[in-house]
Write a protein that holds these residues in place. Structure first.
Motif, mmCIF file in Angstrom:
data_model
loop_
_atom_site.group_PDB
_atom_site.id
_atom_site.type_symbol
_atom_site.label_atom_id
_atom_site.label_comp_id
_atom_site.label_asym_id
_atom_site.label_seq_id
_atom_site.Cartn_x
_atom_site.Cartn_y
_atom_site.Cartn_z
ATOM 1 N N GLU A 144 -2.539 4.534 -8.040
ATOM 2 C CA GLU A 144 -2.339 3.727 -6.835
ATOM 3 C C GLU A 144 -3.587 2.942 -6.501
ATOM 4 O OE1 GLU A 144 -1.326 6.664 -3.961
ATOM 5 O OE2 GLU A 144 0.691 6.937 -4.745
ATOM 6 N N LYS A 145 -3.423 1.634 -6.342
ATOM 7 C CA LYS A 145 -4.487 0.811 -5.776
ATOM 8 C C LYS A 145 -4.281 0.825 -4.273
ATOM 9 C CE LYS A 145 -6.745 -1.040 -9.229
ATOM 10 N NZ LYS A 145 -8.197 -0.969 -9.368
ATOM 11 N N ASP A 146 -5.355 0.752 -3.516
ATOM 12 C CA ASP A 146 -5.205 0.774 -2.062
ATOM 13 C C ASP A 146 -4.336 -0.387 -1.597
ATOM 14 O OD1 ASP A 146 -7.173 1.172 0.849
ATOM 15 O OD2 ASP A 146 -6.080 2.717 -0.227
ATOM 16 N N ILE A 147 -4.593 -1.543 -2.130
ATOM 17 C CA ILE A 147 -3.731 -2.696 -1.874
ATOM 18 C C ILE A 147 -3.286 -3.225 -3.234
ATOM 19 C CG2 ILE A 147 -3.586 -5.049 -0.986
ATOM 20 C CD1 ILE A 147 -3.913 -3.286 1.304
ATOM 21 N N GLU B 2 -12.384 -0.609 -4.162
ATOM 22 C CA GLU B 2 -11.432 -1.509 -4.794
ATOM 23 C C GLU B 2 -11.633 -2.911 -4.238
ATOM 24 O OE1 GLU B 2 -8.211 2.096 -4.763
ATOM 25 O OE2 GLU B 2 -7.523 0.053 -4.597
ATOM 26 N N LEU C 257 -9.614 -4.852 -2.736
ATOM 27 C CA LEU C 257 -9.078 -4.900 -1.382
ATOM 28 C C LEU C 257 -8.642 -3.504 -1.014
ATOM 29 C CD1 LEU C 257 -6.669 -7.950 -1.504
ATOM 30 C CD2 LEU C 257 -8.798 -7.809 -0.245
ATOM 31 N N LYS C 258 -8.834 -3.151 0.204
ATOM 32 C CA LYS C 258 -8.306 -1.847 0.589
ATOM 33 C C LYS C 258 -7.657 -1.928 1.969
ATOM 34 C CE LYS C 258 -12.635 -0.061 2.364
ATOM 35 N NZ LYS C 258 -13.874 0.563 2.006
ATOM 36 N N HIS D 97 0.889 -1.170 0.000
ATOM 37 C CA HIS D 97 0.000 0.000 0.000
ATOM 38 C C HIS D 97 0.915 1.204 0.000
ATOM 39 C CE1 HIS D 97 -3.033 2.838 1.646
ATOM 40 N NE2 HIS D 97 -2.077 3.227 2.444
#
Lengths: 148, 399, 363
Positions: free
Chosen positions: B105-108, C76, C78-79, B93
């Motif tokens: 950016e993806k959160d995860i 999303e 996963l966050k 992250h």
């Protein structure tokens, strides 16, 4: 006269041992299980074991090193003697290994009894404990560390 | 402000979900532990939280109002299948404040996912999404406890741009026996990776700022690195290189300023890490085939350990672009076909305090001059570089 | 589960999971369409590393699905829920740094933990649903407990940082009548806030006082182009929480002040539950949210808006403390229906009934 000779003989026999013990006196001793076919080990080899660069004993049995936690003085002494580095440098080495995916450090135990339990549960394990810790009645032996 | 996307994106964050489901299944269905084997699953992680502020321009996502949306984090699952094989997944992250690249950016995100097999103590192979061995820091880019400053030197590591942390492919590594004082590690890898790009432009009609973000793809990428450990404990030398074809994105699409191109780059590094001080320096050279465009980027970094806990670090970096093709209209005006400029110059000083091996506090200040500013469109062809001061206070931890 | 990582005995792994089926009648609300949906879920995996007595790292990853809700475009797979480093001093003072839970009221820190909630969702009146409230803050918090040994223990947490809200609005093209849903994220910066909990000598009874101040900008409502521009917001929140073995009563009241535009809003909910027999609970809840003096630019007026009213009845069965089945029904009148454009100042709240059947577990 007879008593004097005997006393002198005793002193002559004991004195070198006393000096040897004094010279080699560390706060820790290196231990393995009684099934491990090793009686002595060089510092360099021991360092490589704890850095997981050497994975097997001579007879092919896998080695499982076990460390003490950073806060133990035996860990500090071991790190200085064997790795010739501070504990923080070794920790940084392991963080690089972990976060480059190359490996994970040996388990860290808080007490000597946890180290001894671990060694008894894992064939091929090696660790170190305080010199004052008794290993009587355990399937554990002390191995000598030699200078390379 | 209008945000434009280039069409192709290789965001792999969504691919993390099945991996995480697998991990959950591993936990749910208890892994048997025999009396003699070690636990096979290891979980590690790191977290760095920062507050950053700049004095005027926004740079590297840091606005003049400050931001605490500045963070790196990773969670690593390593499963040792047996003595020789393991499987590693690392989820990450990252937050970079108001950076234009934040839209990507993806959160995860899935950092790595690879299978590794060791044929012997010397040879090993990795397959999957693997770290690219390139220079001193590329494999530990975001591990705050290991870095002297919050981030890596922009020159040559970029910030997601023009260098990638990972390759989707394969790598083979050979390590010499380490009891030889001159021991080395050699890696080669091949596969696919990507670069991220962003530009600011002004709308020709309204003058409004338009921020363009894109992802260029490196196809048929090949690279290698040689790390030479010297008999001097703590001193090592590194040489690395890459070759591939870069397409798409903003610059390398068919309609881009440069178009699809073959590229090659090389890097030389020296890493001297001693008990009382360290010195590191890296130099990157990058060129595009069939153009004169070149990039020379490098930095030097040094630090002094006042004690085991406290160190003072300094750094200077420079990123220079040579012979960049001028747009036709400017070429006509200036009479030149290409242009060279310093894209980024940065000097930094920082303090690092280690509460322990796993907890680190850093305070750093940077003076920057270049074209990395993000809230205005600054053309290197027509305008002078902008000067910015920025500071970062960060706390890093790992387990 | 954590035996799997027994070699790393300082690491604990926990998680929760709720899966639901939901259906509405009248309008789509909270992502629940009239044809029903099972794309309704919350899940999290928490990694907690207790380095020692004083230092702790927590990372929580989550996954949430809300059917056809407009906010799903931002959701999303996963966050990152939380990323916390916590240090505790020997005197009881502790601080947290990272992406940390905002202590706000009874439920904000446990919003999605199905086994801890009487209903599938926390009361919208005080907690929103991603909009106008955030679960976490990027920043730092400091906590301390006063009078720990006495019957009047006071827990205090203060925090500083920034977060984002989610806003959505449906807009209708006047020519085609086609609906477009806009989703934006206003930013709340320079936030300073705190939560006090007064634990009383009456077992199970505690009183809470919370509040925060921040600067809002961006999004749909707070941008210069489409909304009322930047704002200062002050929020005050009062809680009463009385919990016994066989029943509970809770109520919370929130007041919002937007200084620049002289807008005021308030919300109130009450919740009660009774343990009918072993494992079975009957719960009721009522909530309301009203905004006062809201500018309506299209009509060039200011208006009071009855934004939300909800009455709910639910039955929960706990197979164990870690496994619960819930069935709930809601009678709702609000302006948060999702399949039509809302004309604030003109439209009256729309009536919707909806039901949720959910199974929640945790470990």
């Amino acid at each position: 006269m007879k008593r004097l000779v005997i006393s002198l003989l005793v002193i002559i026999i004991i004195l070198p041992a006393v000096f040897t013990i004094a010279k080699n006196k560390k706060g820790y001793k290196v231990v393995t299980g009684t099934s491990t076919n090793t009686k002595s080990i060089g510092k360099d080899e021991l360092s490589r074991i704890f850095l997981k660069k050497k994975h097997k004993w001579g007879d092919g049995v896998r080695i499982f090193p076990v460390d003490l936690v950073e806060s133990r003085k035996e860990r500090t002494e071991f790190s200085k003697d064997i790795h010739n580095k501070k504990v923080s440098s070794i920790k940084a080495y392991w963080q690089k290994q972990i976060f480059t995916g190359r490996g994970v450090p040996p388990p860290e135990k808080v007490t000597d009894s946890e180290v001894l339990d671990y060694i008894q549960q894992h064939e091929g394990a090696i660790g170190y404990v305080s010199n004052s810790t008794s290993i009587e009645n355990l399937k554990i032996k002390v191995i000598t560390v030699t200078d390379d | 402000m209008i945000l434009h996307w280039s069409k192709k994106k290789s965001i792999t964050g969504n691919k993390a979900t099945p991996y995480l489901r697998s991990i959950i299944l591993l936990f749910v269905f208890y892994l048997p532990i025999t009396g003699v084997s070690q636990t096979k699953l290891n979980v590690h992680g790191y977290l760095t939280q920062a507050f950053a502020i700049s004095d005027g321009h926004q740079i590297l996502g840091i606005p003049s109002t400050g931001t605490s949306d500045y963070r790196t984090l990773a969670l690593q699952f390593r499963f040792d299948l047996d003595e020789a094989s393991n499987f590693v997944i690392q989820l990450s992250h990252k937050k970079t404040g108001k950076s234009p690249l934040a839209v990507l950016e993806k959160d995860i995100a899935l950092d790595w996912a690879f299978f590794q097999h060791k044929f012997s103590n010397q040879y090993s192979i990795k397959v999957g999404k693997i770290q690219i061995p390139f220079g001193i820091y590329n494999e530990v880019r975001d591990v705050g406890v290991l870095l002297p400053f919050y981030g890596l030197p922009y020159a040559p590591y970029g910030e997601g741009g023009y260098m990638s942390e990972t390759v989707d492919g394969l790598s083979i590594t050979f390590m010499s026996e380490d009891f030889n004082p001159w021991n080395f590690e050699f890696s080669i890898y091949a596969g696919h990776w990507s670069w991220s790009e962003w530009f600011n432009t002004k709308n020709v009609f309204s003058g409004a700022l338009e921020q363009q973000v894109g992802i260029a793809q490196i196809e048929k990428g090949v690279g290698g690195q040689l790390v030479l450990n010297t008999p001097v404990d703590g001193l090592r030398l590194i040489a690395a290189g890459q070759f591939g074809r870069v397409v798409d994105g903003l610059s390398f699409s068919e309609n881009g300023i440069l178009g699809p191109k073959n590229f090659y780059d090389g890097l030389l590094a020296i890493d001297a890490d001693f008990e009382k001080y360290f010195f590191r320096s890296e130099f990157l050279f990058l060129a595009l085939d069939k153009t004169d465009v070149q990039v020379n980027a490098g930095y030097a970094q040094a630090g002094y350990y006042f004690s085991e806990s406290f160190s003072l670090n300094i750094q200077g970096e420079m990123f220079r672009v040579n012979y960049l093709t001028l747009p036709p209209i400017l070429s006509k005006i200036t009479g030149k076909s290409s242009f060279s400029f310093d894209f980024d110059i940065d000097y930094a000083i920082g303090f690092k305090y280690n509460f322990s091996s796993n907890y680190t506090l850093k305070l750093e200040g940077h003076w920057n001059k270049g074209y990395l500013v993000e809230e205005i469109a600054l053309s290197p062809f027509q305008e002078k570089a902008a000067e910015t001061l920025y500071s970062i206070l960060s706390l890093s931890t790992s387990f | 589960m954590s035996a799997c990582v027994a070699a790393q005995s300082k690491l604990n792994i926990h998680g929760y999971f709720s899966q639901a089926f939901a259906i509405s009648q009248g309008h789509q609300i909270f992502g629940i369409p009239e044809q029903g949906t099972s794309d309704y879920r919350t899940m999290a995996l928490q990694f907690r590393y207790d380095a020692d007595d004083q230092n702790l790292i927590i990372m929580q990853i989550s996954h949430e699905r809300m059917g056809k809700s407009p906010i799903m475009v931002l959701e999303e797979g996963l966050k990152l829920d939380w990323a916390i480093y916590q240090h505790s001093f020997s005197n009881g003072l502790s601080f947290k740094v990272g992406k940390i839970q905002i202590p706000f009221g009874i439920f904000n820190e446990i919003r999605d933990v199905g086994t801890l909630l009487p209903f599938y969702r926390v009361p919208y009146a005080s907690y929103g649903e991603g909009n106008y409230m955030s679960e976490t803050i990027n920043g730092i918090s400091v906590s301390y407990s006063f009078f720990s040994e006495s019957g009047w223990k006071i827990d205090f947490t203060s925090y500083l940082g920034e977060w984002k809200w989610i806003e959505w609005a449906a807009r209708e093209n006047p020519f085609t009548q086609k609906l477009t849903v806009l989703v934006e994220t206003p930013q709340i910066r320079n936030v300073f806030g705190g939560q006090w909990w007064f634990n009383t000598p009456v077992d199970g009874l505690r009183l809470g006082l919370a509040g925060y101040h921040g600067d809002i900008s961006g999004g749909l409502s707070f941008s210069e182009e489409t909304g009322i521009g930047k704002e200062n917001i002050n929020v005050f929140h009062f809680s009463v929480d009385y919990e016994q073995t066989d029943f509970f009563i809770r109520s919370e009241h929130t007041r919002y002040f937007l200084k620049e535009n002289d807008i005021f809003a308030f919300s109130l909910y009450g919740q009660a539950g009774y343990n009918i027999f072993k494992g079975m609970w009957l719960n009721v809840q009522a909530g309301t949210y009203k905004a006062i003096n809201v500018p309506i630019p299209l009509l060039n007026i200011r208006s009071d808006i009855d934004y939300y009213e909800d009455f709910a009845l639910g039955l929960n069965y706990f197979f164990s403390a870690q496994l619960a089945l819930k069935l709930e029904t809601h009678w709702n009148k609000s302006l948060i229906v999702e399949e039509k454009m809302i004309n604030f100042g003109k439209d009256k709240p729309f009536g919707t009934n909806y039901m949720i059947l959910s199974l929640s577990t945790s470990f």
